[in-house]
Write a protein that holds these residues in place. Structure first.
Motif, mmCIF file in Angstrom:
data_model
loop_
_atom_site.group_PDB
_atom_site.id
_atom_site.type_symbol
_atom_site.label_atom_id
_atom_site.label_comp_id
_atom_site.label_asym_id
_atom_site.label_seq_id
_atom_site.Cartn_x
_atom_site.Cartn_y
_atom_site.Cartn_z
ATOM 1 N N ASP A 9 0.839 -1.193 0.000
ATOM 2 C CA ASP A 9 0.000 0.000 0.000
ATOM 3 C C ASP A 9 0.877 1.246 0.000
ATOM 4 N N PHE A 10 0.525 2.219 -0.820
ATOM 5 C CA PHE A 10 1.263 3.469 -0.884
ATOM 6 C C PHE A 10 0.382 4.535 -1.505
ATOM 7 N N VAL A 11 0.829 5.759 -1.401
ATOM 8 C CA VAL A 11 0.179 6.896 -2.040
ATOM 9 C C VAL A 11 1.168 7.460 -3.041
ATOM 10 N N PHE A 12 0.723 7.644 -4.277
ATOM 11 C CA PHE A 12 1.566 8.221 -5.320
ATOM 12 C C PHE A 12 1.598 9.726 -5.111
ATOM 13 N N LYS A 13 2.795 10.307 -5.006
ATOM 14 C CA LYS A 13 2.942 11.738 -4.784
ATOM 15 C C LYS A 13 3.709 12.353 -5.940
ATOM 16 N N ALA A 14 3.146 13.393 -6.525
ATOM 17 C CA ALA A 14 3.826 14.162 -7.565
ATOM 18 C C ALA A 14 3.231 15.562 -7.572
ATOM 19 N N SER A 15 3.978 16.485 -8.123
ATOM 20 C CA SER A 15 3.542 17.883 -8.148
ATOM 21 C C SER A 15 3.354 18.374 -9.576
ATOM 22 N N PHE A 16 2.282 19.098 -9.803
ATOM 23 C CA PHE A 16 2.089 19.718 -11.110
ATOM 24 C C PHE A 16 2.912 20.994 -11.212
ATOM 25 N N ASP A 17 3.271 21.562 -10.051
ATOM 26 C CA ASP A 17 4.085 22.773 -10.029
ATOM 27 C C ASP A 17 4.851 22.821 -8.715
ATOM 28 N N LYS A 18 6.171 22.786 -8.788
ATOM 29 C CA LYS A 18 7.014 22.927 -7.600
ATOM 30 C C LYS A 18 7.405 24.397 -7.510
ATOM 31 N N ALA A 19 6.545 25.185 -6.899
ATOM 32 C CA ALA A 19 6.716 26.636 -6.884
ATOM 33 C C ALA A 19 7.833 27.109 -5.960
#
Length: 156
Positions: A9-19
């Motif tokens: 089990d995991f949560v996928f983490k990504a950013s559309f904008d790393k401000a």
């Protein structure tokens, strides 16, 4: 499903904008529309998805494509951002700022709860100790847990 079978089990983490990149020349991401399209396609695979939001106006749009909205550490006390994230009804993960005492995270929790949303997670990253040094006082984990919300320890 193969990823989940291997990783659990995991949560996928990504950013559309790393401000909050250090350098003006650093890649920030694909932007709101394209980034959320990509994150929605990952979510469509049955994986839970988390992304950062940096502006109140982005919270509602991001909530349509992800399961968890994350508030970056440097923005953890921004009332309008916390309210906007809470109003989506999604889980809100707030990274404790390196400049915030664990007990003061009660104000963050109160701001989100004021929207009727109790789906709150706090993440401990440490406290600034000198330049470029984060030190974790493990007592902070329990102090934040006593606020009645789950706490995550980010060891990175």
């Amino acid at each position: 499903q193969e990823i989940r079978a291997r990783a659990g089990d995991f949560v996928f983490k990504a950013s559309f904008d790393k401000a909050n990149r250090s350098s003006i020349r650093s890649y920030r991401g694909p932007g709101l529309a394209e980034g959320l399209r990509i994150l929605a396609s990952i979510r469509a695979l049955g994986l839970p998805v988390l992304t950062d939001v940096h502006e109140p106006a982005h919270a509602e749009a991001a909530a349509e494509s992800v399961d968890i909205l994350q508030i970056p550490a440097f923005l953890c006390r921004q009332t309008d951002l916390l309210i906007a994230a809470g109003q989506t009804g999604k889980w809100v993960n707030v990274k404790k700022g390196q400049f915030v005492a664990p007990a003061d995270m009660k104000y963050v929790v109160e701001k989100i709860r004021s929207t009727g949303n109790d789906k709150i997670v706090l993440t401990e990253r440490g406290t600034t100790f000198g330049y470029n040094n984060l030190v974790v006082d493990m007592r902070g984990l329990q102090i934040m847990r006593d606020l009645g919300v789950p706490v995550v320890f980010d060891a990175t």
